[in-house]
Design an enzyme around this catalytic site. Structure first.
Site, PDB file in Angstrom:
ATOM      1  N   LYS A 155      26.451  48.402  47.823  1.00 33.09           N
ATOM      2  CA  LYS A 155      27.771  48.830  47.355  1.00 33.09           C
ATOM      3  C   LYS A 155      27.977  48.243  45.968  1.00 33.09           C
ATOM      4  O   LYS A 155      27.513  47.139  45.656  1.00 33.09           O
ATOM      5  CB  LYS A 155      28.878  48.368  48.305  1.00 33.09           C
ATOM      6  CG  LYS A 155      29.031  46.853  48.420  1.00 33.09           C
ATOM      7  CD  LYS A 155      30.105  46.491  49.427  1.00 33.09           C
ATOM      8  CE  LYS A 155      30.263  44.967  49.544  1.00 33.09           C
ATOM      9  NZ  LYS A 155      31.216  44.566  50.573  1.00 33.09           N
TER      10      LYS A 155
ATOM     11  N   LYS B 222      45.949  31.168  26.596  1.00 34.16           N
ATOM     12  CA  LYS B 222      47.259  31.736  26.917  1.00 34.16           C
ATOM     13  C   LYS B 222      48.347  31.093  26.054  1.00 34.16           C
ATOM     14  O   LYS B 222      49.195  31.776  25.468  1.00 34.16           O
ATOM     15  CB  LYS B 222      47.573  31.531  28.401  1.00 34.16           C
ATOM     16  CG  LYS B 222      46.730  32.360  29.359  1.00 34.16           C
ATOM     17  CD  LYS B 222      47.191  32.144  30.796  1.00 34.16           C
ATOM     18  CE  LYS B 222      46.391  32.984  31.780  1.00 34.16           C
ATOM     19  NZ  LYS B 222      46.871  32.864  33.163  1.00 34.16           N
TER      20      LYS B 222
ATOM     21  N   GLY C 269      43.142  35.637  33.563  1.00 30.49           N
ATOM     22  CA  GLY C 269      41.749  35.207  33.624  1.00 30.49           C
ATOM     23  C   GLY C 269      40.867  36.224  34.318  1.00 30.49           C
ATOM     24  O   GLY C 269      39.655  36.019  34.438  1.00 30.49           O
ATOM     25  N   ASP C 270      41.439  37.335  34.787  1.00 31.35           N
ATOM     26  CA  ASP C 270      40.682  38.344  35.522  1.00 31.35           C
ATOM     27  C   ASP C 270      39.792  39.158  34.590  1.00 31.35           C
ATOM     28  O   ASP C 270      39.882  39.075  33.372  1.00 31.35           O
ATOM     29  CB  ASP C 270      41.655  39.276  36.261  1.00 31.35           C
ATOM     30  CG  ASP C 270      41.175  39.613  37.655  1.00 31.35           C
ATOM     31  OD1 ASP C 270      39.951  39.575  37.874  1.00 31.35           O
ATOM     32  OD2 ASP C 270      42.014  39.902  38.519  1.00 31.35           O
TER      33      ASP C 270
ATOM     34  N   ASP D  95      51.429  36.486  33.500  1.00 25.64           N
ATOM     35  CA  ASP D  95      50.172  36.387  34.235  1.00 25.64           C
ATOM     36  C   ASP D  95      50.035  37.638  35.110  1.00 25.64           C
ATOM     37  O   ASP D  95      51.012  38.380  35.300  1.00 25.64           O
ATOM     38  CB  ASP D  95      50.207  35.115  35.094  1.00 25.64           C
ATOM     39  CG  ASP D  95      48.944  34.935  35.910  1.00 25.64           C
ATOM     40  OD1 ASP D  95      47.856  35.212  35.382  1.00 25.64           O
ATOM     41  OD2 ASP D  95      49.046  34.525  37.074  1.00 25.64           O
TER      42      ASP D  95
ATOM     43  N   ASP E  95      52.588  31.950  37.895  1.00 27.68           N
ATOM     44  CA  ASP E  95      52.745  31.410  39.239  1.00 27.68           C
ATOM     45  C   ASP E  95      51.798  30.266  39.558  1.00 27.68           C
ATOM     46  O   ASP E  95      51.942  29.624  40.590  1.00 27.68           O
ATOM     47  CB  ASP E  95      52.513  32.525  40.270  1.00 27.68           C
ATOM     48  CG  ASP E  95      51.062  32.984  40.271  1.00 27.68           C
ATOM     49  OD1 ASP E  95      50.545  33.304  39.187  1.00 27.68           O
ATOM     50  OD2 ASP E  95      50.437  33.000  41.329  1.00 27.68           O
TER      51      ASP E  95
ATOM     52  N   THR F  62      47.638  37.898  38.380  1.00 28.34           N
ATOM     53  CA  THR F  62      47.451  37.605  39.795  1.00 28.34           C
ATOM     54  C   THR F  62      48.604  36.769  40.332  1.00 28.34           C
ATOM     55  O   THR F  62      48.851  35.673  39.845  1.00 28.34           O
ATOM     56  CB  THR F  62      46.126  36.867  40.025  1.00 28.34           C
ATOM     57  OG1 THR F  62      45.060  37.629  39.451  1.00 28.34           O
ATOM     58  CG2 THR F  62      45.862  36.663  41.499  1.00 28.34           C
TER      59      THR F  62
END
Length: 1171
Positions: A620, A874, A734-735, A454, A894, A456
């Site tokens: 931004k 996954k 998943g990012d 993973d 995690d 994150t």
């Protein structure tokens, strides 16, 4: 013939997978899929459909019913399911979690049943029965019973200890306290006693014990902020909000006790981001969605208390549904041992049959004519041979290693303790030691080929820090003194003591930027940090005089925190204003509009009015979208692009800042369009985006920020060393794609020399390969060989980055879009059924071949990054590599979204830290940091594997040596199944005399890397075993034991008499010398002439240690225009808090404290007012 509506499967050929969205999960229904497809329908049809849905609010799959404050409701017959014969059980699970295997009643029978499933144990049980038959047994029964009881006892004790640990962990969770309505009052109740329908109260910083519907909270409009680290590893806050009706009427305790609402919703499933249901209360129905549900494992944050009704409990909760099935994991060594045991069985039977035939022949030739051998039994030679067959099965039983399994368990247990005791894998910051949560997989750690990680919380710390910036074309953030000169001496941190709002944790080393801010000579610098303090959707909370920011993404939190430390402090906000402290001067700005971020826009803007009446837009976003909207005359654009390239080469996440002044008339005209789009009844988001485009143009570029997504310590070094060990690392996250790619460069999975392939690049390649394979099917061998040629020609360094949507597209896992049409359905003929079955078989074969091709292609790449993937995907990727590569896999993560992957891999590793314990609870090994994986695999894994192999080799050697004596002796005793040893020697040989040396080899051997001589352990194991043999032998042949047991111990004085003979000692010395000389000579010659890898490492270990200490991270080469690396704008995957802010629902007002809600007579202070 029947007329019915049938479904026909179609595919949208023009549709392309969307890289920005996470694809469906395995619990998506076809109705949901239909709703996800873009549809164009007439306005009147939409109105008709909405009217119908309001009349029938429940879908057909909403069969789960929950009645608040009514436990008897769920005991009705319609809510029970048959579990066995006529026995029924409620379909609603209790909230207790059970991971243990035994209890007091089931331990003995279940454990014995599991142990006797092992072939060796069952064999010795049969052997024990055979030894009770005097006609065939030449050995006493205790020679088998004692070792069998010892093996069963040790294994049972080990299993009991493991299960006690599981009981304790379950009790720790199940006995957590929570307040539940009982008899009209909130009373403290254990988690395990919570049931579906209970009303519970949760307080700040407490975990949610079950999936609950939020009813009310201490926040305005019953908002509730939660942290979902246990679910997805993300520590940024998310908000939930109760229904308006429950917020209004369910605040006091007596109202909670009287609440009798009925919830009808979907059945339990694993979809974390979706929920469909309806609340029926007071003769009205209210729609429910995921924004009103608190999931088990979440943590209540920034909310003093909240109330909810339990919908799913225990095994029915989404976090438990996501954990996948627990699979029994076995190592290759286990399979090898079973194969060897079965082979030994066959060899034993053949040997016994051969020796029995020899005895039959001997009886016919010699036995019948030898009167002195007559035993008063008139058995025929074949029958005597048959009896001797069973006698040899007993005598040669040492070939079957009864103590093998227990010896292996003891070694694995010892190796597990070595992992637990390893101080080099202890993480002091979290007081977390490495933990081997299973004792059966240690040697498998030394055979890993693929690691699935993973991102994150595993590779990264999920902490963003402001590192550098570019303002008006000038780069800041390097180590410089106040004069702007690069510091040649040691880095010195900037002193922020002049700023009373500085948080004390922010580290910065460019003193020149601080001097520029203080001097206020450059207005662009002031505007830059003012923009960071204004343009965001961060919420602020003041407690004990300290300012705390709560952001929808860690990036926003890092930027606002940086502005705070540089003197531009976000203090508070209301629905229409925002207050900033600018270098100690407080100013309030009117917020006219917030143009929130989404994944398509990749930017956000805020329009504010200053005290002098000037209207300004601050924006931004990612450079790819900002540069398209800049005013043509931006003089600093080129310098800013160069700075962005530099930041990208340092793997920093970049963001461009810009502004625009707006005239009053222009704003008024735009605002009318904005208000119209805000209240649009259809396609509201598209209308708003179109209006946003009109105002976000002709922007003036201020500069860019560079944020570091901090890696955990030692991640690049660890990946580098694992790669040298030929272990491939795949990142499954998943990012978003840009973020995942940026992290790939940060941890050196990707380099500037890497050729990156994306989903769209390989899709055509795989399709072409598949078509060629189908065309060549059944052709010549030469063409079949060409089908297996590599996908990529040459030896270029390649990597694959693929999103979840493309993964589904390529692996043919994409759900089918059903098109409804009316057609006549006739009964199918046998021929039609055969055709349909054949079509299904071809489709399955087509899918399997495509998946195999994808795995082959991915494995040709040096690194693979799968982003925007679901927990199910996954696990699917891991399973595909296991299936088609037959390789040993390891998964490390995690969060709860990694549990399925961890359970699917051969070995699962959990990172224990701030991100929760769900992954750890399901893992085989756990520790505090990713870098410890290197030592786990390359030290403990390698040692465990080599030690186990050596142990097995020595173990079978000693058993065969012992057994061959009996076989050789048979040629001198007429193949009569007589033993060469006394009974007690046979009993104690494996248990006592020869167990210690081989056990200690399995526990302490270090293959010459760390020891080149015998240690105390080596000496003790060998000489200690010899001393035990002589000690026990003298005792068994002593007069004292003969007096106690005269019938059993009849050889008094035999040992002392034999050991007085010098030729016996000479024979022993010669035997040892003859056995050891060839081994020593072979090892000496191999080390001298052809040294092994271990020998070379030991010889040059000082050189390798010096190289290890000098390891440095690879420096990225600076290349202009690497725009793909720069667009790492990684705000949250969902919209920010803009809607909450604009509506005013998030602005806290004075509300009665908790004591008042409880009806207490004691007064209390109100909730702290936070803007």
């Amino acid at each position: 013939m029947s007329l019915e509506r049938d479904s026909e499967t179609t595919f949208d050929e023009d549709s392309q997978p969307n890289d920005e969205v996470v694809p469906y999960s395995d619990d998506d229904t076809e109705d949901e899929l239909d709703s996800q497809q873009p549809a164009v329908e007439a306005e009147q049809n939409q109105i008709n459909r909405s009217t119908k849905e309001s009349q029938e609010p429940l879908k057909k799959d909403c069969s789960w019913q929950v009645k608040a404050n009514d436990r008897h409701f769920h005991e009705q017959p319609q809510f029970k399911r048959k579990i066995f014969l006529c026995f029924k059980k409620s379909k609603y699970a209790g909230n207790a979690i059970k991971t243990y295997k035994y209890n007091l009643v089931t331990f003995l029978p279940l454990n014995l049943f599991e142990q006797f499933k092992r072939a060796a144990n069952s064999y010795f049980l049969v052997l024990l029965i055979l030894q009770a038959i005097p006609q065939i047994s030449t050995l006493s029964w205790y020679t088998t019973l004692v070792p069998l009881l010892l093996v069963l006892g040790i294994t049972a004790v080990k299993d009991l200890v493991d299960d006690i640990v599981r009981h304790r962990m379950d009790n720790e969770v199940n006995n957590r306290a929570c307040e539940v309505i009982r008899e009209g009052r909130f009373k403290s109740t254990k988690w395990k006693d919570i049931e579906v329908g209970d009303i519970i109260r949760l307080k700040k910083n407490s975990f949610v014990p079950a999936d609950i519907l939020l009813l009310s909270s201490s926040e305005p409009n019953s908002l509730c902020y939660v942290e979902t680290a246990e679910l997805d590893g993300e520590t940024n806050l998310k908000f939930k909000m109760a229904l308006e009706i429950t917020d209004r009427y369910l605040q006091e305790e007596n109202a909670m006790a009287d609440f009798n609402g009925l919830i009808e919703c979907e059945e339990p499933n694993n979809r974390l981001d979706k929920f469909t249901g309806t609340l029926f209360w007071r003769n009205r129905s209210y729609a429910l969605d995921a924004d009103k549900i608190l999931l088990r494992g979440c943590k209540i944050r920034n909310t003093d208390f909240c109330h909810g009704v339990v919908i799913f409990a225990g095994a029915d909760t989404k976090i438990m549904k996501n954990s996948g099935k627990t699979k029994f994991k076995r190592t290759k060594i286990d399979s090898l041992m079973n194969y060897m045991v079965y082979t030994i069985f066959v060899v034993l039977i053949l040997l016994s049959a051969g020796l029995a035939i020899g005895h039959t022949y001997w009886e016919q030739q010699i036995g019948n004519s030898s009167w002195y051998l007559y035993d008063a039994q008139d058995y025929s030679p074949p029958y005597r041979g048959f009896l001797n067959f069973w006698g040899y099965i007993i005598v040669l039983n040492t070939m079957v290693p009864i103590s093998l399994y227990v010896s292996v368990e003891v070694i694995r247990l010892g190796q597990s303790y070595f992992i637990n005791w390893d101080l080099q894998m202890y993480y002091p910051e979290k007081d977390t030691a490495a933990k081997a949560r299973t004792t059966t997989l240690n040697e498998q750690l030394g055979q890993i080929h693929y690691i699935f990680s993973d991102k994150t919380g595993t590779l990264t710390q999920n902490i963003m820090t402001f590192k550098k910036c570019c303002i008006n074309g000038q780069r800041y953030g390097d180590c410089r003194d106040a004069a702007g000169q690069l510091a040649s001496h040691r880095e010195q941190q900037v002193d922020f003591s002049w700023n009373v709002y500085a948080d004390g944790k922010f580290l910065f080393y460019d003193h020149y930027l601080i001097e520029q801010i203080k001097s206020r000579k450059e207005p662009e610098i002031q505007e830059f940090f003012l923009l960071l303090a204004i343009c965001h959707t961060v919420m602020v909370d003041v407690s004990n005089g300290q300012i705390n920011y709560q952001a929808a993404s860690p990036d926003e939190g890092a930027l606002v925190t940086a502005a705070r430390n540089f003197g531009y402090v976000f203090l508070s906000r209301t629905q229409n204003t925002i207050t900033i402290s600018e270098m100690g001067t407080e100013r309030t700005y009117d917020v006219l509009a917030i143009l929130d971020f989404n994944s398509d826009r990749k930017r956000m803007s805020v329009i504010v009015r200053e005290s002098n009446g000037r209207i300004r837009l601050y924006c931004k976003g990612a450079d790819t979208v900002i540069f398209e909207r800049l005013h043509p005359r931006n003089l600093k654009r080129e310098a800013t692009e160069e700075a962005l390239d530099v930041f990208a080469s340092e793997t920093l996440r970049t963001l461009c800042l810009c502004y625009r002044d707006i005239s009053h008339d222009e704003f008024e005209a735009w605002n009318k369009k904005f208000m119209e789009a805000s209240v649009a009844t259809s396609n509201r988001d598209e209308a708003l985006d179109k209006v946003y485009e009109e105002i976000e143009k002709d922007l003036i570029l201020l500069g860019a920020t560079a944020i570091e997504d901090k890696l955990q310590d030692g991640v690049p070094e660890t990946i580098s060393k694992l790669s040298k060990a030929d272990i491939k690392i795949w990142v499954l996250t998943g990012d978003k794609k840009e973020t995942a790619e940026n992290i790939g460069f940060s941890c050196e999975l990707l380099t500037d020399e890497t050729t990156i392939c994306y989903g769209e690049d390989i899709s055509g390649l795989l399709q072409t390969r598949l078509e060629n394979q189908r065309n060549r099917a059944g052709s010549t061998t030469h063409s079949s060989l060409r089908m297996n040629e590599p996908f990529f020609q040459g030896s270029r360094n390649r990597a694959l980055i693929i999103t979840g949507s493309w993964l589904n597209e390529i692996l043919l896992e994409k759900k089918k879009k059903k098109k409804k049409k009316l057609k006549l359905k006739f009964p199918k003929t046998e021929e039609e059924k055969q055709k349909q079955n054949e079509k299904k078989r071809r489709a399955e074969a087509y899918k399997e071949q495509q998946q195999k091709n994808f795995v082959d292609l991915a494995c040709e790449c040096k690194a693979v990054i799968c982003c925007r993937v679901t927990p199910k995907q996954k696990a699917m990727v891991v399973d595909l590599v296991k299936k088609y590569k037959k390789a040993i896999t390891l998964a490390i993560g995690d969060g709860a979204n990694d549990v399925n992957m961890i359970k699917t891999a051969h070995i699962g590793v959990g990172i224990s830290g701030q991100e929760g314990m769900q992954a750890v609870m399901s893992s085989d090994y756990s520790f505090g940091q990713f870098r410890y994986l290197q030592r786990l695999l390359l030290v403990h894994g390698r040692w465990s594997y080599i030690r186990m192999c050596k142990f097995l080799r020595y173990f079978f050697y000693k058993n065969f040596a012992f057994t061959l004596i009996h076989i050789w002796y048979s040629f001198f005793n007429g193949f009569s199944a007589q033993t060469a040893y006394e009974d007690w020697f046979i009993t104690l040989y494996n248990v006592l005399y020869s167990s210690l040396p081989v056990l200690l080899v399995g526990l302490f051997d270090q293959i010459g890397l760390d020891t080149s001589y015998w240690t105390f352990v080596n000496a003790f194991s060998v000489f200690g075993s010899i001393a035990i043999y002589f000690g026990v032998t003298f005792d068994l042949h002593s007069a004292g034991i003969h007096v106690l047991f005269p019938s059993t111990f009849q050889f008094t004085g035999t040992a002392p008499n034999a050991l007085r003979q010098l030729h016996l000692w000479l024979t022993m010395a010669l035997t040892i010398a003859v056995c050891l000389l060839p081994v020593v000579a072979q090892r000496f010659l191999s080390m001298t002439i052809c040294p092994s890898e271990s020998d070379r490492i030991q010889k040059n270990r000082k050189k390798y240690l010096a190289e290890e200490e000098q390891w440095q991270r690879r420096q990225s080469a600076f290349r202009r225009g690497v725009s793909a690396r720069r667009s790492a704008y990684a705000f949250s995957h969902q919209r920010g808090y803009a809607d909450l802010i604009a509506s005013g629902r998030s602005i806290r007002k004075k509300r009665a404290p908790l004591d008042a809600v409880l009806g207490s007579t004691t007064g209390g202070t109100g909730a702290a007012e936070t803007s």
